[in-house]
Design an enzyme around this catalytic site. Sequence first.
Site, PDB file in Angstrom:
ATOM      1  N   TYR A 267       0.828  -1.201   0.000  1.00 34.84           N
ATOM      2  CA  TYR A 267       0.000   0.000   0.000  1.00 34.84           C
ATOM      3  C   TYR A 267       0.867   1.258   0.000  1.00 34.84           C
ATOM      4  O   TYR A 267       0.667   2.171  -0.806  1.00 34.84           O
ATOM      5  CB  TYR A 267      -0.929  -0.003   1.214  1.00 34.84           C
ATOM      6  CG  TYR A 267      -1.629   1.312   1.448  1.00 34.84           C
ATOM      7  CD1 TYR A 267      -2.593   1.779   0.553  1.00 34.84           C
ATOM      8  CD2 TYR A 267      -1.323   2.101   2.559  1.00 34.84           C
ATOM      9  CE1 TYR A 267      -3.235   2.997   0.760  1.00 34.84           C
ATOM     10  CE2 TYR A 267      -1.958   3.308   2.779  1.00 34.84           C
ATOM     11  CZ  TYR A 267      -2.901   3.753   1.878  1.00 34.84           C
ATOM     12  OH  TYR A 267      -3.529   4.956   2.075  1.00 34.84           O
TER      13      TYR A 267
ATOM     14  N   TRP B 283      -4.893   8.166   9.390  1.00 34.13           N
ATOM     15  CA  TRP B 283      -5.991   7.796  10.279  1.00 34.13           C
ATOM     16  C   TRP B 283      -7.223   8.666  10.038  1.00 34.13           C
ATOM     17  O   TRP B 283      -7.756   9.277  10.950  1.00 34.13           O
ATOM     18  CB  TRP B 283      -5.533   7.880  11.743  1.00 34.13           C
ATOM     19  CG  TRP B 283      -4.513   6.861  12.134  1.00 34.13           C
ATOM     20  CD1 TRP B 283      -3.714   6.139  11.284  1.00 34.13           C
ATOM     21  CD2 TRP B 283      -4.168   6.452  13.456  1.00 34.13           C
ATOM     22  NE1 TRP B 283      -2.894   5.318  12.007  1.00 34.13           N
ATOM     23  CE2 TRP B 283      -3.145   5.483  13.343  1.00 34.13           C
ATOM     24  CE3 TRP B 283      -4.618   6.822  14.721  1.00 34.13           C
ATOM     25  CZ2 TRP B 283      -2.568   4.874  14.441  1.00 34.13           C
ATOM     26  CZ3 TRP B 283      -4.036   6.213  15.824  1.00 34.13           C
ATOM     27  CH2 TRP B 283      -3.029   5.249  15.693  1.00 34.13           C
TER      28      TRP B 283
END
Length: 204
Positions: free
Chosen positions: A126, A150
Amino acid sequence: MKYLITGASGQLGYDVVKELGNRGISSYLAPTSKQMDIRNKEQVCQIIQNYQPDVIIHCAAYTLVDKAEDEREKAMEINKEATENIVFNASKVSAKVIYVSTDYVFNGEKEGTYQEEDQPDPRSVYGKSKYLGEEEARKYEKHFIVRTSWVFGIHGNNFIKTMLRLSENHQTLNVVSDQIGSPTYTVDLARFLIDLAQSDKYGT
């Protein structure tokens, strides 16, 4: 200014569109993935050429961090190759491009907070796919790269929603305790991206 938002159905793209509306900006196009598959060169070219945006806020991405290890080709196709499609066609109409990247471009071994100038060293598929997307954006002068982490918001799935859902049925939860990050509210990030789009402060 005319805006084109990719990934408008995701949690960040949703709030970018909402923030444009809050500012009274109606000159935007927010196609679904069915209306504009960012991997489809002809489709991306046609939509960008026809709409002639001034700014492209590229929120669409492959974000399944763990699953990317098994779906390397798909992660690269969406995060690297599709970004190349977006950037190439943006350059044809001289549109600014905002590429939303990630803290996963770093290896996570630094003591303290990362800075823009720190050397990327992605360790996951990723992270590598997103860093290669950054490299595609950097090929074009009128680019902004925004690294975030996040991300959480009202729309879509995120860690906070997962914890709230699990807490309804469990007295205790087992959660990893060796990760440190900066939770980022999509509403705040959306406001920042639009402010940035209205500037010429190109770069990372």
